[in-house]
Scaffold this motif. Structure first.
Motif, mmCIF file in Angstrom:
data_model
loop_
_atom_site.group_PDB
_atom_site.id
_atom_site.type_symbol
_atom_site.label_atom_id
_atom_site.label_comp_id
_atom_site.label_asym_id
_atom_site.label_seq_id
_atom_site.Cartn_x
_atom_site.Cartn_y
_atom_site.Cartn_z
ATOM 1 N N LYS A 1 0.831 -1.205 0.000
ATOM 2 C CA LYS A 1 0.000 0.000 0.000
ATOM 3 C C LYS A 1 0.864 1.252 0.000
ATOM 4 N N ARG A 2 1.933 1.220 0.736
ATOM 5 C CA ARG A 2 2.832 2.369 0.783
ATOM 6 C C ARG A 2 3.484 2.628 -0.564
ATOM 7 N N LYS B 1 1.643 6.700 -6.888
ATOM 8 C CA LYS B 1 0.527 7.570 -7.273
ATOM 9 C C LYS B 1 0.896 9.033 -7.085
ATOM 10 N N ASP B 2 1.517 9.356 -5.940
ATOM 11 C CA ASP B 2 1.933 10.736 -5.696
ATOM 12 C C ASP B 2 2.994 11.183 -6.695
ATOM 13 N N SER C 1 0.904 4.100 -2.964
ATOM 14 C CA SER C 1 0.640 5.520 -2.696
ATOM 15 C C SER C 1 1.801 6.404 -3.139
#
Length: 240
Positions: free
Chosen positions: A181-182, A188-189, A185
């Motif tokens: 998940k990290r 995505k950023d 993210s």
């Protein structure tokens, strides 16, 4: 020379005897009460299961209908004694950890004397337990009492290491999910920031169209050489 009152001397000696007897009786009663109170206090540790198992294996009673008790192999007795030593190592660690805390709390007055008496009795019991284990080990095998606690300490360290490894393995799936998940993210950023940078650096289509129309509307100036007269006209003027 001092005059001695021989008549009052027996009275004085009787007074000393009564006083000493009273002090001795008081101290004896006090010690008995303290011993009774300490005996009624709850033990610091629970029942020693490993010691009970070892003693039951060592002193097995014959079964019903048989005269002789079943013989327990020496390997099983040694294993039971080793497990008893392992439990003693755990209790020694607990006593050493709790000693500093109990002494500091007792000095501050946060705990009563009952707790300190329980702790001191547990220390004495552990000292007797260690001596008993060493004697039993030497009785089973020569000079085994010198290394039995070293073997028990290695077993304790190995057990702690295995428990730690099991805890780490139990958290592998959750840690892996968290890292996935990290990472998602972060990606995505990063893509969002990259798109924003591209939008800032790229020229908009409306600005391009506007510049093109402005260039078309401006008049184009063409520089041409316009001489005052051609050579042929000069010749004609000369002839006239």
């Amino acid at each position: 020379m001092f005059d001695i009152n021989w008549r009052g001397l027996p009275v004085f000696l009787a007074y000393l005897v009564v006083l000493i007897g009273a002090f001795w009786t008081f101290s004896a009663i006090y010690r008995k009460r303290k011993a009774a109170q300490s005996a009624n206090l709850a033990p610091w540790f629970g029942p020693h299961l490993q010691r009970n198992i070892y003693q039951s294996l060592l002193h097995m009673e014959p079964e019903e209908g048989s005269e002789k008790a079943p013989k327990v192999p020496d390997s099983i007795i040694r294993a039971a004694l080793l497990r008893r030593a392992v439990e003693d190592i755990h209790r020694i660690v607990q006593i050493r950890t709790a000693k500093a805390a109990c002494s500091s709390l007792l000095q501050r007055g946060s705990v009563g004397d009952d707790l300190w008496q329980r702790f001191q009795r547990a220390e004495k019991e552990m000292e007797e337990e260690l001596r008993d284990v060493v004697m039993e080990a030497n009785a089973l095998a020569p000079n085994w009492g010198q290394i039995i606690f070293q073997s028990a300490n290695e077993i304790v360290a190995n057990t702690v290491l295995r428990e730690r490894m099991d805890e780490i393995k139990a958290t592998v799936d959750s840690e892996k999910e968290w890292w996935e998940k990290r990472r998602a993210s972060i990606q995505k950023d990063f893509m969002k920031e990259l798109d924003e940078d591209e939008k800032k650096t790229a020229t908009p289509a409306s600005a391009v169209a506007k510049s093109v129309t402005s260039e078309d509307s401006e008049p184009v100036l063409v520089e041409t050489d316009t001489p005052s007269a051609t050579p042929s006209s000069k010749k004609k003027k000369g002839k006239k």
